[in-house]
Enzyme design. Sequence first.
Site, PDB file in Angstrom:
ATOM      1  N   VAL A  94       0.829  -1.221   0.000  1.00 45.37           N
ATOM      2  CA  VAL A  94       0.000   0.000   0.000  1.00 45.37           C
ATOM      3  C   VAL A  94       0.858   1.264   0.000  1.00 45.37           C
ATOM      4  CG1 VAL A  94      -1.958  -1.124   1.130  1.00 45.37           C
ATOM      5  CG2 VAL A  94      -0.193  -0.043   2.531  1.00 45.37           C
ATOM      6  N   HIS A 128      13.030   1.383 -39.603  1.00 43.30           N
ATOM      7  CA  HIS A 128      11.907   0.511 -39.936  1.00 43.30           C
ATOM      8  C   HIS A 128      12.408  -0.896 -40.240  1.00 43.30           C
ATOM      9  CE1 HIS A 128       8.040  -0.690 -41.567  1.00 43.30           C
ATOM     10  NE2 HIS A 128       8.705  -1.234 -42.582  1.00 43.30           N
TER      11      HIS A 128
END
Length: 463
Positions: free
Chosen positions: A262, A437
Amino acid sequence: MEVDVAVLGGGPAGYTAAIRAAQLGGKVACIEREPELGGTCLRVGCIPTKAWVQTAHALHDARETFAKLGVAVTEPQLDFAQAGEWKAAVVKQMTGGVASLFKANGVEWVRGAGRFTSTTSLAVEGGEDVTFRSAIVATGSYPINPPIPGLDSPRCVDSTGLLAQTEVPKRLVILGGGIIGCEFASIFERFGSAVTIIEMLPHLIPLEDEDAGKELQKAFKRRGIEMHLEKQCTGVEDTGSALVVRFGDGESVEADLMLVSVGRAPLVEGLGLDEIGVPTDRRAGIATDDHMRTAVPTIYAAGDVAGRWQLAHTGFREGEIAAENAMGHESALGNPAVPRPIYTDPEIAGVGLTEAQARERHGDAVAVGTFPWVANARAVMSGATGGWVKSIHETTYGELLGIVIVGPHATDLIEAGVVAIDAESTVETVADGIAPHPTLSEAIKEAGLVALGRAIHLPPKRR
Ligand code: FAD
């Protein structure tokens, strides 16, 4: 021992500060009480968790991706003992690396627990006392234990306790849907646990871009991870053979183990700081200026204890700045772009503003473009097309405000956004740049093109 710079704590902030001060010619001692250097991050945080993330990814690839790509394997099994050995070996290599760097830079490691006795001295329990000209406090943080009845059961563990498990729990409940909770949920679901998350707020990873949190929730739901959002845990009962975790309005779930994640609080207690005039706050840590200087001019603080962020990489930078100022140089933190990596599956990473923050600051003068991985060739050939890249800019000057990525290698890809935002780039700089690419990195440029309304690899939006 008499030194120029004493560093209290050997985690990312502390060891970086020690090495940087030594580089600048200082005689440096780093006081660390654990048997290894590297702090939470290397011993029980970033490094061991991500070693398990790699095991989880490998399992998933072997189960679901290899066959698609034409690689036949027999049904893969988790060898949890071997995964633990791998994790330990990675930790050993990384913590040993810090010890070697200390030796190479002439940094003295004083083993023991340090406590300030004046603005120029530290008493070290278990080691030699140190006097210094400047000191850097880098004691990190510790997990918060909320006041919920029953959490003292040995079946309730923090992240360090979960990393020490030697068996995969059949049923794992995770209290807290923040970064640490979600990373462990993702790992243990792949390891075969039935995972349940209980989170008080309406979304997982509540500090991240809301769309990223929703995307993670969708992916977790598909993977069978149970999520109880907007629910508070009210109590835990150990029946001797299992845990009954109660939450919300009388709901409950059974578990074999519960991770309590938490949040973490800065470690400021027992260091003698208030006594020597450095004010501390149990929640906010030690207040520092832009030079990482505390209220006492000879004392600096860096990392989790300084309370700005709880990340290793911000600790690295703060440690450098503290060391440079401690050695008489002029160095300031400024307002750096801070990447926010989350190693769930899908991975998530953000930098700069979230979409909601951008709209709050710039109103309608904001444009957003989202490019899905399904339109990116490298993602398609990898078989990992869930998620997207989001580009956020303001429309007056075109300045890039934020990048959010959900999907493959998000945590590595985000660095391009860090550089662009630090350089105050416009969205055109990113969108008109030439990306290699086929790569995943193209998706960042493509998201910029979408935001500018000139996407090539997506069909035009219907008017
Ligand atoms: P720490 O790393 O906590 O180091 C502080 C050191 O000080 C400790 O070694 C401690 O023993 C020592 N110390 C404390 N008091 C004394 C004393 N009195 N005398 C001597 N020594 C003392 N961050 C990321 O950026 N990426 C991640 O992927 C990531 N994953 C995480 C996963 C988990 C499970 C956890 C718990 C944290 C993770 N973090 C991650 C956060 C990251 O570990 C911390 O932000 C980082 O370690 C903070 O560095 P630090 O140097 O400030 O403190």
